[in-house]
Design a protein around this motif. Structure first.
Motif, PDB file in Angstrom:
ATOM      1  N   PRO A   1      13.647 -13.045  58.462  1.00  0.00           N
ATOM      2  CA  PRO A   1      14.424 -14.139  57.876  1.00  0.00           C
ATOM      3  C   PRO A   1      13.529 -15.305  57.465  1.00  0.00           C
ATOM      4  CG  PRO A   1      15.435 -13.373  59.914  1.00  0.00           C
ATOM      5  CD  PRO A   1      14.113 -12.676  59.800  1.00  0.00           C
ATOM      6  N   GLY A   2      13.744 -15.838  56.274  1.00  0.00           N
ATOM      7  CA  GLY A   2      12.981 -16.990  55.814  1.00  0.00           C
ATOM      8  C   GLY A   2      11.628 -16.647  55.228  1.00  0.00           C
ATOM      9  N   ALA A   3      11.130 -15.448  55.488  1.00  0.00           N
ATOM     10  CA  ALA A   3       9.811 -15.078  54.959  1.00  0.00           C
ATOM     11  C   ALA A   3       9.914 -13.899  53.993  1.00  0.00           C
ATOM     12  CB  ALA A   3       8.852 -14.747  56.086  1.00  0.00           C
ATOM     13  N   THR A   4      10.637 -12.856  54.394  1.00  0.00           N
ATOM     14  CA  THR A   4      10.685 -11.666  53.542  1.00  0.00           C
ATOM     15  C   THR A   4      12.098 -11.083  53.387  1.00  0.00           C
ATOM     16  OG1 THR A   4      10.211 -10.200  55.399  1.00  0.00           O
ATOM     17  CG2 THR A   4       8.326 -11.007  54.169  1.00  0.00           C
TER      18      THR A   4
ATOM     19  N   MET B   1      27.546 -15.480  53.640  1.00  0.00           N
ATOM     20  CA  MET B   1      26.558 -15.748  52.578  1.00  0.00           C
ATOM     21  C   MET B   1      25.255 -16.234  53.208  1.00  0.00           C
ATOM     22  SD  MET B   1      25.954 -15.822  49.375  1.00  0.00           S
ATOM     23  CE  MET B   1      24.278 -16.113  48.889  1.00  0.00           C
ATOM     24  N   ASP B   2      24.206 -15.538  52.905  1.00  0.00           N
ATOM     25  CA  ASP B   2      22.909 -15.831  53.496  1.00  0.00           C
ATOM     26  C   ASP B   2      22.149 -16.809  52.592  1.00  0.00           C
ATOM     27  OD1 ASP B   2      20.525 -15.807  54.785  1.00  0.00           O
ATOM     28  OD2 ASP B   2      20.435 -13.639  55.021  1.00  0.00           O
ATOM     29  N   LEU B   3      22.330 -18.127  52.867  1.00  0.00           N
ATOM     30  CA  LEU B   3      21.712 -19.154  52.001  1.00  0.00           C
ATOM     31  C   LEU B   3      20.193 -19.130  52.081  1.00  0.00           C
ATOM     32  CD1 LEU B   3      24.119 -22.193  52.440  1.00  0.00           C
ATOM     33  CD2 LEU B   3      23.792 -20.755  50.422  1.00  0.00           C
ATOM     34  N   GLN B   4      19.700 -18.821  53.284  1.00  0.00           N
ATOM     35  CA  GLN B   4      18.255 -18.744  53.474  1.00  0.00           C
ATOM     36  C   GLN B   4      17.671 -17.653  52.562  1.00  0.00           C
ATOM     37  OE1 GLN B   4      16.966 -17.479  57.373  1.00  0.00           O
ATOM     38  NE2 GLN B   4      15.413 -19.082  57.431  1.00  0.00           N
ATOM     39  N   ALA B   5      18.369 -16.522  52.496  1.00  0.00           N
ATOM     40  CA  ALA B   5      17.892 -15.419  51.659  1.00  0.00           C
ATOM     41  C   ALA B   5      17.963 -15.795  50.181  1.00  0.00           C
ATOM     42  CB  ALA B   5      18.718 -14.162  51.924  1.00  0.00           C
ATOM     43  N   LEU B   6      19.019 -16.539  49.807  1.00  0.00           N
ATOM     44  CA  LEU B   6      19.156 -16.978  48.419  1.00  0.00           C
ATOM     45  C   LEU B   6      17.996 -17.896  48.038  1.00  0.00           C
ATOM     46  CD1 LEU B   6      20.866 -17.189  45.806  1.00  0.00           C
ATOM     47  CD2 LEU B   6      22.005 -19.163  46.827  1.00  0.00           C
ATOM     48  N   ALA B   7      17.706 -18.876  48.908  1.00  0.00           N
ATOM     49  CA  ALA B   7      16.622 -19.815  48.633  1.00  0.00           C
ATOM     50  C   ALA B   7      15.289 -19.072  48.531  1.00  0.00           C
ATOM     51  CB  ALA B   7      16.558 -20.875  49.734  1.00  0.00           C
ATOM     52  N   LEU B   8      15.086 -18.147  49.455  1.00  0.00           N
ATOM     53  CA  LEU B   8      13.838 -17.378  49.456  1.00  0.00           C
ATOM     54  C   LEU B   8      13.687 -16.561  48.178  1.00  0.00           C
ATOM     55  CD1 LEU B   8      11.364 -16.324  51.191  1.00  0.00           C
ATOM     56  CD2 LEU B   8      12.832 -14.372  51.688  1.00  0.00           C
ATOM     57  N   THR B   9      14.783 -15.939  47.756  1.00  0.00           N
ATOM     58  CA  THR B   9      14.752 -15.103  46.557  1.00  0.00           C
ATOM     59  C   THR B   9      14.402 -15.936  45.322  1.00  0.00           C
ATOM     60  OG1 THR B   9      16.438 -13.705  47.547  1.00  0.00           O
ATOM     61  CG2 THR B   9      16.094 -13.469  45.188  1.00  0.00           C
TER      62      THR B   9
ATOM     63  N   TYR C   1      31.362  -4.926  54.227  1.00  0.00           N
ATOM     64  CA  TYR C   1      31.516  -4.920  52.771  1.00  0.00           C
ATOM     65  C   TYR C   1      31.982  -6.263  52.209  1.00  0.00           C
ATOM     66  CZ  TYR C   1      31.003   0.127  53.188  1.00  0.00           C
ATOM     67  OH  TYR C   1      30.524   1.379  53.461  1.00  0.00           O
ATOM     68  N   THR C   2      32.833  -6.972  52.959  1.00  0.00           N
ATOM     69  CA  THR C   2      33.328  -8.260  52.454  1.00  0.00           C
ATOM     70  C   THR C   2      32.159  -9.216  52.245  1.00  0.00           C
ATOM     71  OG1 THR C   2      35.088  -7.815  54.035  1.00  0.00           O
ATOM     72  CG2 THR C   2      35.224  -9.881  52.805  1.00  0.00           C
ATOM     73  N   GLN C   3      31.309  -9.300  53.272  1.00  0.00           N
ATOM     74  CA  GLN C   3      30.124 -10.158  53.169  1.00  0.00           C
ATOM     75  C   GLN C   3      29.236  -9.712  52.005  1.00  0.00           C
ATOM     76  OE1 GLN C   3      28.981  -9.688  57.366  1.00  0.00           O
ATOM     77  NE2 GLN C   3      27.812 -11.566  57.040  1.00  0.00           N
ATOM     78  N   ALA C   4      29.021  -8.409  51.940  1.00  0.00           N
ATOM     79  CA  ALA C   4      28.144  -7.866  50.893  1.00  0.00           C
ATOM     80  C   ALA C   4      28.704  -8.194  49.504  1.00  0.00           C
ATOM     81  CB  ALA C   4      27.991  -6.364  51.064  1.00  0.00           C
ATOM     82  N   ASN C   5      30.021  -8.031  49.355  1.00  0.00           N
ATOM     83  CA  ASN C   5      30.647  -8.338  48.067  1.00  0.00           C
ATOM     84  C   ASN C   5      30.442  -9.795  47.700  1.00  0.00           C
ATOM     85  OD1 ASN C   5      31.577  -5.764  47.898  1.00  0.00           O
ATOM     86  ND2 ASN C   5      33.647  -6.223  48.608  1.00  0.00           N
ATOM     87  N   ARG C   6      30.619 -10.658  48.702  1.00  0.00           N
ATOM     88  CA  ARG C   6      30.496 -12.091  48.436  1.00  0.00           C
ATOM     89  C   ARG C   6      29.068 -12.414  47.986  1.00  0.00           C
ATOM     90  NH1 ARG C   6      32.096 -14.749  53.473  1.00  0.00           N
ATOM     91  NH2 ARG C   6      34.029 -13.597  53.197  1.00  0.00           N
ATOM     92  N   THR C   7      28.083 -11.887  48.720  1.00  0.00           N
ATOM     93  CA  THR C   7      26.691 -12.152  48.383  1.00  0.00           C
ATOM     94  C   THR C   7      26.366 -11.628  46.983  1.00  0.00           C
ATOM     95  OG1 THR C   7      26.233 -11.763  50.714  1.00  0.00           O
ATOM     96  CG2 THR C   7      24.337 -12.002  49.275  1.00  0.00           C
TER      97      THR C   7
ATOM     98  N   ILE D   1      17.762  -7.422  50.050  1.00  0.00           N
ATOM     99  CA  ILE D   1      17.659  -6.812  51.382  1.00  0.00           C
ATOM    100  C   ILE D   1      18.867  -7.219  52.224  1.00  0.00           C
ATOM    101  CG2 ILE D   1      16.319  -6.752  53.525  1.00  0.00           C
ATOM    102  CD1 ILE D   1      14.819  -5.370  51.384  1.00  0.00           C
ATOM    103  N   SER D   2      19.255  -8.490  52.093  1.00  0.00           N
ATOM    104  CA  SER D   2      20.390  -8.997  52.843  1.00  0.00           C
ATOM    105  C   SER D   2      21.663  -8.217  52.476  1.00  0.00           C
ATOM    106  CB  SER D   2      20.559 -10.480  52.555  1.00  0.00           C
ATOM    107  OG  SER D   2      21.624 -11.016  53.251  1.00  0.00           O
ATOM    108  N   ILE D   3      21.871  -7.988  51.178  1.00  0.00           N
ATOM    109  CA  ILE D   3      23.042  -7.232  50.734  1.00  0.00           C
ATOM    110  C   ILE D   3      22.976  -5.802  51.274  1.00  0.00           C
ATOM    111  CG2 ILE D   3      24.258  -6.284  48.727  1.00  0.00           C
ATOM    112  CD1 ILE D   3      23.339  -8.714  47.147  1.00  0.00           C
ATOM    113  N   TYR D   4      21.793  -5.201  51.189  1.00  0.00           N
ATOM    114  CA  TYR D   4      21.616  -3.826  51.670  1.00  0.00           C
ATOM    115  C   TYR D   4      21.949  -3.733  53.159  1.00  0.00           C
ATOM    116  CZ  TYR D   4      19.332   0.652  52.573  1.00  0.00           C
ATOM    117  OH  TYR D   4      19.061   1.934  52.947  1.00  0.00           O
TER     118      TYR D   4
END
Lengths: 224, 261
Positions: free
Chosen positions: A170-173, A1-9, A189-195, A178-181
């Protein structure tokens, strides 16, 4: 799970939604009440971002924001770097991308307001700003909320535009989509599903909260 | 009124579907569906024009990143031939028992180049341009899943430049998008494919230097023929033979794809 991407989004969605409401309210007001001959043209142009495929829109933004246009050059002179590949660049892209989602509900809401009511308020000496704040916006609270929810969710799910002008930093754009893609492209796929699951759960929870509050707010307005 | 409307509707449906029906009943040319990596987009159309010159065959090509195409094939996409930008993605299709071959057929070798616009400040472009402390941005393809991105990362590491440029990287999803980043002037320099650099548009707007071949593992591009019910295997084989023939291999070389052997 990409927390940085979640916060950015979430940051991108909040900033975009706030900016869009500030910009779209006057535009929608003008479209709904001005009666100008240019009205249809402005409304049509404000709908354009819906028409273009997001990656195509993103490509034009990439070119428009780049150093080959006067605007892009001026920006680089001012800040030292191009608008693309930065958080600010994503905000600009997202505001354009979601513009119709802010304007359309507001125009519909404003158009439904009884003009006699506005006329009375004006006769009582209300300034335009007071008219907006004390009469128009409370009467159209539902439309404003719809616009805000649409802008927010549309920005969270935004992909093509970010893909084109983001640069996956990371952290900017690097947003959640994008992280899921990327995870799907890497066959993770496991990571992608979780995100994706986290994204869906958070979004549904936020929407349920908002919509339950909306009903509450409306009944208040009706009785108050 | 109702009768009229229904009549109108039927007529409309007939008008819309009739040409389709006509198309399927007339002697249609055989169809071949190719899934092709994004770096082939500037190269393949001319090859196909020669292949389909006799008019007996119609070829549809889908250009995408190799990763996307591999995923699509593994999920039942109706392609007959997969032309990837490396060997790992065809190997995935083989592992999923969806390929006729046991090993991917190497049909070409990609070349990585450093590219910049003619109006950029890098007049004497060389690999040393990457050492410029004022370098603002370098466009590369995603190293996790784009073959040219993998090569770019390997080359930067091999040349001892990676740490220096890491904070300046802007990452595109595939090699075609990498070219867009640098061609639009948003990124100052870009590590792109020679096939992109040799397109008429990029030839006019910029110039490039070839990244030393020994700096990265060779970008071997592999093909597999997709095994599925109803696949046009015969024409996929014919096209692959055509692609490997001497005149076509030399045509590819002119466009930036070196012969496989």
């Amino acid at each position: 799970m990409d927390l940085q991407a979640l916060a950015l989004t979430l940051r991108l969605a909040v900033v975009t939604t706030a900016l869009l409401l500030v910009i779209a309210v006057p535009v929608a007001y003008w479209i709904a009440f001005s009666g100008s001959r240019l009205r249809a043209l402005v409304e049509a142009v404000s709908t354009l971002p819906l028409l273009l495929p997001p990656t195509v829109l993103g490509f034009y933004l990439l070119v428009l924001l780049g150093p080959r246009t006067p605007f892009g050059r001026a920006w680089i002179q001012l800040t030292g770097h191009p608008l693309a590949f930065s958080f600010t660049g994503l905000v600009v892209g997202s505001v354009i991308y979601s513009f119709p989602f802010a304007v359309q509900p507001l125009v519909a809401g404003f158009s439904g307001v009884d003009t006699a009511l506005l006329e009375q308020a004006r006769l009582l000496g209300a300034s335009r700003l007071r008219l907006l704040r004390a009469v128009l916006l409370p009467l159209t609270a539902r439309s404003v909320l719809t616009a805000a929810v649409l802008c927010f969710t549309h920005t969270v799910g935004e992909f093509g535009v970010v893909l084109m002008i983001g640069g996956d930093i990371p952290g900017a754009t690097r947003t959640l989509s994008i992280s899921i893609y990327d995870q799907v492209q890497d066959f993770a796929y496991t990571q992608a599903n979780r995100t994706a699951l986290v994204l869906v759960v958070i979004s549904v929870a936020a929407l349920v909260l908002l919509y339950s509050r909306r009903r509450h707010g409306l009944s208040e307005a009706r009785h108050g | 009124m109702f009768e009229n409307r229904r009549g109108f509707l039927l007529a409309a449906i007939a008008v819309i579907t009739l040409p389709l029906a006509a198309q399927t009943t007339s002697a249609a040319p055989r169809a071949l569906r190719i899934a092709a990596a994004a770096d082939l987009q500037p190269v393949l159309p001319d090859v196909l024009a020669r292949f389909t010159a006799d008019g007996n065959i119609h070829v549809d090509v889908t250009y995408q990143s190799s990763a996307t195409l591999a995923t699509q094939i593994m999920n039942g996409a109706p392609f007959d031939l997969f032309l990837a930008a490396d060997l790992s993605f065809p190997q995935r299709v083989i592992a999923a028992t969806l390929a006729e071959e046991a090993q991917p057929i190497t049909y070409a070798r990609g070349t990585l180049v450093l590219w910049t616009r003619n109006d950029s400040r890098f007049k004497n472009l060389s690999m040393d341009s990457l050492r410029d402390p004022d370098l603002k941005s370098l466009a590369v393809a995603n190293a996790e899943h784009a073959p040219y991105g993998r090569a770019a990362q390997a080359a930067l590491k091999h040349l001892g430049l990676y740490q220096q440029v890491e904070s300046k990287l802007v990452i595109a999803e595939n090699i075609a998008q990498t070219a867009q980043y640098v061609e639009s002037g948003n990124a100052e320099l870009g590590l792109i494919s020679l096939t992109s650099a040799l397109t008429p548009r990029l030839k006019v707007s910029g110039h490039c230097v070839v990244v030393p071949q020994d700096a990265y593992p060779p970008i071997l591009q592999g093909a597999v023929i997709v095994k599925r019910a109803g696949a046009n295997s015969a024409d996929a084989h014919r096209f692959l033979d055509f692609l490997m023939s001497a005149p076509i291999q030399s045509q590819l070389a002119d466009r930036g794809l070196a012969p496989a052997k």
